[in-house]
Design a protein around this motif. Structure first.
Motif, PDB file in Angstrom:
ATOM      1  N   SER A  63     -20.234 -19.377  -2.184  1.00  0.00           N
ATOM      2  CA  SER A  63     -19.786 -18.737  -0.945  1.00  0.00           C
ATOM      3  C   SER A  63     -20.621 -19.117   0.275  1.00  0.00           C
ATOM      4  CB  SER A  63     -19.773 -17.220  -1.115  1.00  0.00           C
ATOM      5  OG  SER A  63     -21.080 -16.760  -1.377  1.00  0.00           O
ATOM      6  N   LEU A  64     -21.774 -19.704   0.073  1.00  0.00           N
ATOM      7  CA  LEU A  64     -22.597 -20.119   1.207  1.00  0.00           C
ATOM      8  C   LEU A  64     -22.044 -21.373   1.878  1.00  0.00           C
ATOM      9  CD1 LEU A  64     -26.155 -19.520  -0.301  1.00  0.00           C
ATOM     10  CD2 LEU A  64     -24.860 -18.034   1.237  1.00  0.00           C
ATOM     11  N   GLN A  65     -21.103 -22.007   1.233  1.00  0.00           N
ATOM     12  CA  GLN A  65     -20.505 -23.221   1.781  1.00  0.00           C
ATOM     13  C   GLN A  65     -19.002 -23.030   1.996  1.00  0.00           C
ATOM     14  OE1 GLN A  65     -21.493 -26.689  -0.486  1.00  0.00           O
ATOM     15  NE2 GLN A  65     -23.655 -26.227  -0.517  1.00  0.00           N
ATOM     16  N   GLY A  66     -18.610 -21.868   2.465  1.00  0.00           N
ATOM     17  CA  GLY A  66     -17.206 -21.525   2.610  1.00  0.00           C
ATOM     18  C   GLY A  66     -16.412 -22.477   3.469  1.00  0.00           C
ATOM     19  N   GLU A  67     -16.951 -22.880   4.615  1.00  0.00           N
ATOM     20  CA  GLU A  67     -16.220 -23.788   5.504  1.00  0.00           C
ATOM     21  C   GLU A  67     -16.027 -25.146   4.829  1.00  0.00           C
ATOM     22  OE1 GLU A  67     -14.145 -24.972   8.934  1.00  0.00           O
ATOM     23  OE2 GLU A  67     -14.753 -22.983   8.307  1.00  0.00           O
ATOM     24  N   LYS A  68     -17.055 -25.608   4.115  1.00  0.00           N
ATOM     25  CA  LYS A  68     -16.941 -26.869   3.390  1.00  0.00           C
ATOM     26  C   LYS A  68     -15.885 -26.742   2.291  1.00  0.00           C
ATOM     27  CE  LYS A  68     -19.557 -30.143   0.602  1.00  0.00           C
ATOM     28  NZ  LYS A  68     -20.835 -30.447  -0.046  1.00  0.00           N
ATOM     29  N   SER A  69     -15.865 -25.625   1.586  1.00  0.00           N
ATOM     30  CA  SER A  69     -14.868 -25.402   0.546  1.00  0.00           C
ATOM     31  C   SER A  69     -13.464 -25.409   1.129  1.00  0.00           C
ATOM     32  CB  SER A  69     -15.106 -24.061  -0.162  1.00  0.00           C
ATOM     33  OG  SER A  69     -16.245 -24.105  -0.957  1.00  0.00           O
ATOM     34  N   LEU A  70     -13.295 -24.759   2.267  1.00  0.00           N
ATOM     35  CA  LEU A  70     -11.983 -24.708   2.901  1.00  0.00           C
ATOM     36  C   LEU A  70     -11.511 -26.104   3.297  1.00  0.00           C
ATOM     37  CD1 LEU A  70      -9.517 -23.311   4.084  1.00  0.00           C
ATOM     38  CD2 LEU A  70     -10.870 -22.886   6.166  1.00  0.00           C
ATOM     39  N   THR A  71     -12.366 -26.875   3.914  1.00  0.00           N
ATOM     40  CA  THR A  71     -11.997 -28.228   4.339  1.00  0.00           C
ATOM     41  C   THR A  71     -11.570 -29.059   3.135  1.00  0.00           C
ATOM     42  OG1 THR A  71     -13.484 -28.135   6.232  1.00  0.00           O
ATOM     43  CG2 THR A  71     -12.849 -30.325   5.465  1.00  0.00           C
ATOM     44  N   LYS A  72     -12.330 -28.990   2.064  1.00  0.00           N
ATOM     45  CA  LYS A  72     -12.014 -29.751   0.852  1.00  0.00           C
ATOM     46  C   LYS A  72     -10.733 -29.214   0.200  1.00  0.00           C
ATOM     47  CE  LYS A  72     -13.317 -32.976  -2.041  1.00  0.00           C
ATOM     48  NZ  LYS A  72     -13.181 -34.374  -1.696  1.00  0.00           N
ATOM     49  N   THR A  73     -10.559 -27.890   0.188  1.00  0.00           N
ATOM     50  CA  THR A  73      -9.337 -27.299  -0.357  1.00  0.00           C
ATOM     51  C   THR A  73      -8.114 -27.817   0.382  1.00  0.00           C
ATOM     52  OG1 THR A  73     -10.369 -25.288  -1.197  1.00  0.00           O
ATOM     53  CG2 THR A  73      -8.047 -25.121  -0.607  1.00  0.00           C
ATOM     54  N   LEU A  74      -8.180 -27.833   1.708  1.00  0.00           N
ATOM     55  CA  LEU A  74      -7.047 -28.301   2.508  1.00  0.00           C
ATOM     56  C   LEU A  74      -6.741 -29.777   2.239  1.00  0.00           C
ATOM     57  CD1 LEU A  74      -7.837 -26.466   5.861  1.00  0.00           C
ATOM     58  CD2 LEU A  74      -6.050 -25.883   4.193  1.00  0.00           C
ATOM     59  N   GLU A  75      -7.777 -30.585   2.080  1.00  0.00           N
ATOM     60  CA  GLU A  75      -7.578 -32.009   1.779  1.00  0.00           C
ATOM     61  C   GLU A  75      -6.896 -32.194   0.428  1.00  0.00           C
ATOM     62  OE1 GLU A  75     -11.411 -33.894   1.915  1.00  0.00           O
ATOM     63  OE2 GLU A  75     -11.678 -33.465   4.051  1.00  0.00           O
ATOM     64  N   ILE A  76      -7.402 -31.487  -0.574  1.00  0.00           N
ATOM     65  CA  ILE A  76      -6.849 -31.615  -1.924  1.00  0.00           C
ATOM     66  C   ILE A  76      -5.439 -31.044  -1.980  1.00  0.00           C
ATOM     67  CG2 ILE A  76      -7.103 -30.818  -4.315  1.00  0.00           C
ATOM     68  CD1 ILE A  76     -10.191 -30.960  -3.789  1.00  0.00           C
ATOM     69  N   ALA A  77      -5.231 -29.888  -1.351  1.00  0.00           N
ATOM     70  CA  ALA A  77      -3.904 -29.272  -1.345  1.00  0.00           C
ATOM     71  C   ALA A  77      -2.886 -30.204  -0.689  1.00  0.00           C
ATOM     72  CB  ALA A  77      -3.949 -27.924  -0.638  1.00  0.00           C
ATOM     73  N   GLU A  78      -3.269 -30.823   0.409  1.00  0.00           N
ATOM     74  CA  GLU A  78      -2.357 -31.743   1.098  1.00  0.00           C
ATOM     75  C   GLU A  78      -1.973 -32.909   0.184  1.00  0.00           C
ATOM     76  OE1 GLU A  78      -1.823 -33.898   5.422  1.00  0.00           O
ATOM     77  OE2 GLU A  78      -3.851 -33.356   4.792  1.00  0.00           O
ATOM     78  N   LYS A  79      -2.931 -33.437  -0.541  1.00  0.00           N
ATOM     79  CA  LYS A  79      -2.669 -34.539  -1.469  1.00  0.00           C
ATOM     80  C   LYS A  79      -1.709 -34.095  -2.572  1.00  0.00           C
ATOM     81  CE  LYS A  79      -5.047 -37.711  -4.571  1.00  0.00           C
ATOM     82  NZ  LYS A  79      -5.342 -37.342  -5.935  1.00  0.00           N
ATOM     83  N   ILE A  80      -1.958 -32.925  -3.142  1.00  0.00           N
ATOM     84  CA  ILE A  80      -1.094 -32.401  -4.200  1.00  0.00           C
ATOM     85  C   ILE A  80       0.323 -32.169  -3.675  1.00  0.00           C
ATOM     86  CG2 ILE A  80      -0.663 -30.378  -5.676  1.00  0.00           C
ATOM     87  CD1 ILE A  80      -3.739 -30.200  -6.052  1.00  0.00           C
ATOM     88  N   LEU A  81       0.438 -31.592  -2.486  1.00  0.00           N
ATOM     89  CA  LEU A  81       1.759 -31.331  -1.920  1.00  0.00           C
ATOM     90  C   LEU A  81       2.545 -32.622  -1.704  1.00  0.00           C
ATOM     91  CD1 LEU A  81       0.706 -28.538   0.571  1.00  0.00           C
ATOM     92  CD2 LEU A  81       2.089 -28.253  -1.504  1.00  0.00           C
ATOM     93  N   LYS A  82       1.865 -33.650  -1.267  1.00  0.00           N
ATOM     94  CA  LYS A  82       2.521 -34.942  -1.083  1.00  0.00           C
ATOM     95  C   LYS A  82       3.007 -35.485  -2.431  1.00  0.00           C
ATOM     96  CE  LYS A  82       1.940 -39.476   1.003  1.00  0.00           C
ATOM     97  NZ  LYS A  82       1.052 -40.396   1.706  1.00  0.00           N
ATOM     98  N   GLU A  83       2.153 -35.383  -3.446  1.00  0.00           N
ATOM     99  CA  GLU A  83       2.507 -35.860  -4.787  1.00  0.00           C
ATOM    100  C   GLU A  83       3.668 -35.061  -5.386  1.00  0.00           C
ATOM    101  OE1 GLU A  83      -1.214 -35.509  -6.824  1.00  0.00           O
ATOM    102  OE2 GLU A  83      -1.988 -37.384  -6.007  1.00  0.00           O
ATOM    103  N   CYS A  84       3.832 -33.821  -4.939  1.00  0.00           N
ATOM    104  CA  CYS A  84       4.884 -32.939  -5.455  1.00  0.00           C
ATOM    105  C   CYS A  84       6.123 -32.923  -4.565  1.00  0.00           C
ATOM    106  CB  CYS A  84       4.335 -31.518  -5.630  1.00  0.00           C
ATOM    107  SG  CYS A  84       3.069 -31.392  -6.899  1.00  0.00           S
ATOM    108  N   ASN A  85       6.201 -33.862  -3.649  1.00  0.00           N
ATOM    109  CA  ASN A  85       7.393 -34.070  -2.814  1.00  0.00           C
ATOM    110  C   ASN A  85       7.695 -32.940  -1.834  1.00  0.00           C
ATOM    111  OD1 ASN A  85       8.025 -36.617  -4.082  1.00  0.00           O
ATOM    112  ND2 ASN A  85       8.664 -35.408  -5.853  1.00  0.00           N
TER     113      ASN A  85
END
Length: 117
Positions: A63-85
């Motif tokens: 939890s001390l790196q919340g902003e970093k986690s969010l940025t990485k989550t958004l990057e990964i989620a975007e990749k997954i969404l693209k792969e899932c059409n």
């Protein structure tokens, strides 16, 4: 379950892996179940809601790196969404919902949709 939803489950599960603690795969499934239950009887896009729930913690650090986690989550989620059409519009909408969920975000985004709430 349609093939794109099956792929979403697979990709999200693979990304979360066997993470221990409060934000593992079982957490994503609980959030999905609760969100869909709350949504009953409401005019809501259930596919979008389910997707936000499954991907909201797809990447997680302490939890001390919340902003970093969010940025990485958004990057990964975007990749997954693209792969899932998912369309560009759906992807943007889902990412905004995930972003507004983060308690650690310095972006102070208020949920802009019923699904995000």
């Amino acid at each position: 379950m349609n093939p794109d939803t099956q792929l979403l489950f697979k990709k999200a599960r693979e990304q979360i892996g066997n993470r221990a603690g409060a934000h593992g795969w079982d957490h994503a499934l609980r959030v999905r179940t609760i969100a869909l239950e709350i949504a009953k009887g409401q005019n809501i896009n259930k596919r979008t809601l389910e997707t936000m729930a499954l991907l909201h913690d797809v990447y997680r650090t302490d939890s001390l790196q919340g902003e970093k986690s969010l940025t990485k989550t958004l990057e990964i989620a975007e990749k997954i969404l693209k792969e899932c059409n998912y369309s560009k519009e759906e992807t943007k909408f889902i990412l905004k919902g995930i972003e507004s969920h983060s308690l650690h975000s310095k972006r102070n985004k208020k949920p802009a949709s019923l699904e995000a709430k």
